[in-house]
Design an enzyme around this catalytic site. Sequence first.
Site, short mmCIF file in Angstrom:
data_model
loop_
_atom_site.label_atom_id
_atom_site.label_comp_id
_atom_site.label_asym_id
_atom_site.label_seq_id
_atom_site.Cartn_x
_atom_site.Cartn_y
_atom_site.Cartn_z
N ASP A 48 0.48 3.73 -3.28
CA ASP A 48 0.07 5.12 -3.06
C ASP A 48 0.90 6.07 -3.93
O ASP A 48 0.38 6.97 -4.59
CB ASP A 48 0.26 5.43 -1.57
CG ASP A 48 0.17 6.89 -1.22
OD1 ASP A 48 -0.96 7.39 -1.12
OD2 ASP A 48 1.22 7.54 -1.06
N GLU A 104 -4.66 0.56 -3.31
CA GLU A 104 -3.26 1.00 -3.36
C GLU A 104 -2.30 -0.19 -3.33
O GLU A 104 -1.30 -0.21 -4.05
CB GLU A 104 -2.96 1.95 -2.20
CG GLU A 104 -3.68 3.29 -2.34
CD GLU A 104 -3.39 4.24 -1.19
OE1 GLU A 104 -3.48 5.46 -1.40
OE2 GLU A 104 -3.10 3.77 -0.07
N ASP A 127 -7.01 1.08 0.95
CA ASP A 127 -5.70 0.44 1.15
C ASP A 127 -5.52 -0.74 0.18
O ASP A 127 -4.43 -0.95 -0.35
CB ASP A 127 -5.56 -0.07 2.58
CG ASP A 127 -5.54 1.07 3.60
OD1 ASP A 127 -5.43 2.24 3.17
OD2 ASP A 127 -5.65 0.80 4.81
N GLU A 145 0.85 -1.20 0.00
CA GLU A 145 0.00 0.00 0.00
C GLU A 145 0.88 1.26 0.00
O GLU A 145 0.60 2.23 -0.71
CB GLU A 145 -0.88 -0.05 1.25
CG GLU A 145 -1.69 1.18 1.53
CD GLU A 145 -1.92 1.34 3.02
OE1 GLU A 145 -1.94 0.33 3.77
OE2 GLU A 145 -2.07 2.50 3.46
#
Lengths: 233, 233
Positions: B52, B124, B121, B48
């Site tokens: 991101d 990502e 989450d 994650e």
Amino acid sequence: MEQTLTQLLKTDYNIIFKDISLLEQAFTHSSYVNEHRHFELQDNERLEFLGDAVLELEVSDYLYRHFQDLPEGKLTKLRSTIVREDSLAMFAKECGFDQFVKLGKGEENSNGRSRSSLLCDLFEAFLGALYLDQGAKKSKEFIYQVVVAKIETGAFSHEMDHKTTLQEVLQKNGDILIEYHLIAEEGPAHARIFHVEVCGGGTPLGKGSGKSKKVAEQKAAEAALANILAEES
Amino acid sequence: MEQTLTQLLKTDYNIIFKDISLLEQAFTHSSYVNEHRHFELQDNERLEFLGDAVLELEVSDYLYRHFQDLPEGKLTKLRSTIVREDSLAMFAKECGFDQFVKLGKGEENSNGRSRSSLLCDLFEAFLGALYLDQGAKKSKEFIYQVVVAKIETGAFSHEMDHKTTLQEVLQKNGDILIEYHLIAEEGPAHARIFHVEVCGGGTPLGKGSGKSKKVAEQKAAEAALANILAEES
């Protein structure tokens, strides 16, 4: 004779911009544009928006691959230390970029050229321009040469506590004795090198060397973590 | 017969993972790992962290290139709307990812599978795994197919106020009359299309069409901004 920006980029980083106006835009602060209404270029703020994301990805990718033992929370903390304003201002200065940024008179007189936020924005804007002009591969090379090299000299090592991480990893299934042994030291007093080995429950796990026992212990813990990971996978 | 995750990725996105354990890790929530101590995979939090940054760069790059008239502040605001928690949770659901995430029992019982932060989450983490397994080009393609396509349908158009931007651009050197004229409308009442032209100081600047006058005006303003930019460069 003073060195120009294009000379500096070529000499130090082997970078030759195709679109020189993009480079000029990266080095143009909004205060300059505001004072020169007929100046044909935009200021560097949009490039800063892009460069911020370019840097964030390359640093994240490096940290993810290089610190395989660090949990997400520590990666995030480390990344924020590396990409925060005063770090990026430091990189801009170390690259010698501060001498080339175009400022308005007010900004120049109020010492804007050495202001942390302005230099941070400048560094990000340069990365944005580099990414657009030269692509992802070249901007990654520059980030490795300037930012990652700095990480690897231990500039952010206060955030990288391998000893604590090793302790967490070894003790997650119960207590285990962790010992750091000085196994050798060498060199003259002013350039002494220390060699340390770390053991867990009496078993040697990794070795490390450095200019102080503290650095050598961190290196030994880092090596131990790498060895544990290699065994697990 | 239910579709598996690998089938879904192949069918909908032409993605075939080389390292299937990376994909599994992306779909493993920490609550599952906590309840299965001998489970061999890590949870998805480190992925994650990486994903991101992958998303942030591709969205930034798209916005930078596509909205050449938007200043940095508006780009930043638009980006934060696109990559914020509830948007990414929406993308995860639209991709059908929610049905495949491995959860602990507590998390499952407390409706974790539809919780916005968990789905954000997950999305990502999937991007992080995709980037590692398939590289930047393939993850960019996926982001364009899922995220950018959504931007282009106008899902975030409440953040893209082209009319205000056009007004700022046209009036920066003094007042100028800006008018939006309905030049045509067509189609049946339930599927009406409106055509609008925007003029500045009596000069036609751009045309736009849409299912409402409001949308058509925004499109006309967007076209006008593109025309102005093309003339300036």
